[in-house]
Design an enzyme around this catalytic site. Sequence first.
Site, PDB file in Angstrom:
ATOM      1  N   ASP A 140       0.835  -1.204   0.000  1.00 36.26           N
ATOM      2  CA  ASP A 140       0.000   0.000   0.000  1.00 36.26           C
ATOM      3  C   ASP A 140       0.871   1.257   0.000  1.00 36.26           C
ATOM      4  OD1 ASP A 140      -2.362  -1.429   0.057  1.00 36.26           O
ATOM      5  OD2 ASP A 140      -2.535  -1.372   2.239  1.00 36.26           O
ATOM      6  N   TYR A 187       5.803  -8.657   8.724  1.00 33.86           N
ATOM      7  CA  TYR A 187       5.572  -7.220   8.833  1.00 33.86           C
ATOM      8  C   TYR A 187       5.841  -6.753  10.263  1.00 33.86           C
ATOM      9  CZ  TYR A 187       2.823  -7.793   4.507  1.00 33.86           C
ATOM     10  OH  TYR A 187       2.410  -8.090   3.238  1.00 33.86           O
ATOM     11  N   ASP A 190      -6.604   2.599   8.174  1.00 30.12           N
ATOM     12  CA  ASP A 190      -5.262   3.158   8.313  1.00 30.12           C
ATOM     13  C   ASP A 190      -5.342   4.674   8.233  1.00 30.12           C
ATOM     14  OD1 ASP A 190      -5.658   3.698   5.629  1.00 30.12           O
ATOM     15  OD2 ASP A 190      -3.947   2.536   4.902  1.00 30.12           O
ATOM     16  N   ARG A 235      -4.139  -4.202   7.755  1.00 30.65           N
ATOM     17  CA  ARG A 235      -5.147  -3.194   8.123  1.00 30.65           C
ATOM     18  C   ARG A 235      -6.394  -3.864   8.699  1.00 30.65           C
ATOM     19  NH1 ARG A 235      -6.776  -0.315   3.214  1.00 30.65           N
ATOM     20  NH2 ARG A 235      -5.700  -1.892   2.004  1.00 30.65           N
TER      21      ARG A 235
END
Length: 282
Positions: A48, A76, A90, A182
């Site tokens: 993203d 992550y 987000d 997210r």
Amino acid sequence: MKTLADFDFETGEVLLLDKPLTWTSFDVVRKVKNALRIKKIGHAGTLDPLATGLLILCTGKKTKEIDLIQAQEKEYTGTFRLGETTPSFDLETAVDLVRPYAHLTDEEVAAATTQFTGLIQQTPPIFSAVKIDGKRAYELARNGQEAEIKPKTVDIKVFELTRIALPEVDFRVVCSKGTYIRSLARDFGVALGCGAHLTRLVRTRIGEYRVEDAFSLEDIEALRPPRAEGDRPARPERQRTAPNRAGLQYFAALQADALAAKEHEAHEAGETPAAAPGNAPE
């Protein structure tokens, strides 16, 4: 470790890049393709715009390995903010709901991670590239249209909190292809009863490929071959942050507010902030 000068991009290479904040994955592919004049190139897994970290590009014959690389597990790190939710889960959109979180203990927050490990059902965000009736979900969302996204099964192998400083929590996640961090932020906030959204995300690993071994876009730019005499000049570089196109209006506003706050603090302290490019004092 190979240097960029050792790469044979036309024959085929797997290139690791550290994606900058606000760039789309396609922006990076286009930048590298134009800078190094590569004919065949693609990326192995979208990041993203508001995420940074490992983006894998394949060139030449190595583009045949894209599906194989995309299927590998991902790692992550990042930050969730508790007590606030956003439609995009987000910082792309503004906070739409605020709830109390101060009553939560560190033990309660840490314990909530256990229900999100193993095979779980997860619904992708409406602000995502999931296709609905032939259209990307984010296109519908940004046009104010409602759409139903079906949940899917994902595998979260590790979900641990590395820092708890409410309302912020830092995390590390190891997960399967197709996992939306997210959505994990949203679901984690629901489990705690206070809501949450993602404020920082870094992809640190895909399979055995690690961000520590990635090149920067500045490294790529330094390798740009000289333009031959008579070639038409390159078009001016597009501004790195394009909030209107990327749908990052709220993020851009946050950045502007942060800059204004710093300038105010400098003024109160009697300091003179640095002039912005193009606005140097005469």
